[in-house]
Motif scaffolding. Structure first.
Motif, PDB file in Angstrom:
ATOM      1  N   SER A  59      40.298  31.610 -49.991  1.00  0.00           N
ATOM      2  CA  SER A  59      41.262  30.531 -49.735  1.00  0.00           C
ATOM      3  C   SER A  59      42.269  30.935 -48.660  1.00  0.00           C
ATOM      4  O   SER A  59      42.668  30.120 -47.819  1.00  0.00           O
ATOM      5  N   LYS A  60      42.682  32.198 -48.655  1.00  0.00           N
ATOM      6  CA  LYS A  60      43.619  32.695 -47.646  1.00  0.00           C
ATOM      7  C   LYS A  60      42.954  32.714 -46.262  1.00  0.00           C
ATOM      8  O   LYS A  60      43.578  32.374 -45.259  1.00  0.00           O
ATOM      9  N   ILE A  61      41.680  33.101 -46.219  1.00  0.00           N
ATOM     10  CA  ILE A  61      40.933  33.107 -44.952  1.00  0.00           C
ATOM     11  C   ILE A  61      40.854  31.700 -44.399  1.00  0.00           C
ATOM     12  O   ILE A  61      41.120  31.457 -43.214  1.00  0.00           O
ATOM     13  N   HIS A  62      40.485  30.739 -45.232  1.00  0.00           N
ATOM     14  CA  HIS A  62      40.365  29.349 -44.779  1.00  0.00           C
ATOM     15  C   HIS A  62      41.714  28.793 -44.334  1.00  0.00           C
ATOM     16  O   HIS A  62      41.788  28.057 -43.360  1.00  0.00           O
ATOM     17  N   LYS A  63      42.778  29.163 -45.040  1.00  0.00           N
ATOM     18  CA  LYS A  63      44.121  28.697 -44.678  1.00  0.00           C
ATOM     19  C   LYS A  63      44.518  29.196 -43.285  1.00  0.00           C
ATOM     20  O   LYS A  63      44.985  28.431 -42.451  1.00  0.00           O
ATOM     21  N   CYS A  64      44.313  30.471 -43.019  1.00  0.00           N
ATOM     22  CA  CYS A  64      44.745  31.064 -41.759  1.00  0.00           C
ATOM     23  C   CYS A  64      43.771  30.787 -40.617  1.00  0.00           C
ATOM     24  O   CYS A  64      44.174  30.389 -39.536  1.00  0.00           O
TER      25      CYS A  64
END
Length: 183
Positions: A59-64
């Motif tokens: 989720s952090k990868i997709h957010k950034c």
């Protein structure tokens, strides 16, 4: 938040333009309007994402960095842009002005040649390739719109990048990202 960094190269490096010089040269370095080399932001984003995928949650990868559709070559509702913006990494402006004012641009580049070797240790006919490379320089760039929660992880990801550009797995592009500040 914005993260500012220096990208220090220790060896020849090549960020490709996608252009060929025909018989004269196989790969040109990407250059700005003044003929100076730079590292595209999308390349830095890809390098940072590659490292982030080792230790960040999805989720952090997709957010950034964003998320691509699972369906290749098709637009989809599950394709999203990342929040972070990666600028091109460029030569510091005062240095760039000095280089261009003194007609030193051509001194930033060199040529390296390579050829394919067959199983008997003999060069394969018509496999000689010439590649334009950039001498070791320091570039400056930034990453904008990083959340406070992700800042330390982004710094760690940049510090883990040790090579950039073409043939980074074959000896080119040894580098270091040095964080210069955040705001």
């Amino acid at each position: 938040m914005t993260l500012r960094y220096e990208l220090k190269f220790f060896d020849y490096w090549h960020a490709g333009s996608g252009l060929s010089g025909g018989a004269a040269l196989d790969n040109y370095v990407i250059k700005d309007s003044r003929g100076l080399p730079y590292m595209p932001g999308k390349t830095i984003k890809g390098l940072a994402r590659e490292v982030a995928e080792m230790f960040w949650d999805e989720s952090k990868i997709h957010k950034c960095f964003g998320k691509q559709s699972d369906q290749k070559g098709q637009d989809s509702d599950d394709t999203t842009m990342g929040e972070c913006y990666f600028s091109n990494a460029t030569i510091e402006e005062s240095v760039a002005e000095e280089i261009t004012a003194n007609n030193l641009t051509q001194n930033l580049f060199d040529l390296i040649s390579s050829t394919r070797i067959d199983e008997n240790g003999i060069a394969v006919d018509k496999s000689l390739r010439d590649t334009e490379v950039t001498i070791p320089v320091t570039l400056q760039g930034s990453i904008d719109n990083i959340s406070q929660d992700d800042m330390e992880d982004m710094k760690k990801a940049l510090k883990m990048i040790k090579r950039a550009g073409l043939n980074r797995n074959r000896g080119l592009g040894r580098c270091e990202f040095v964080v210069k500040g955040q705001s």
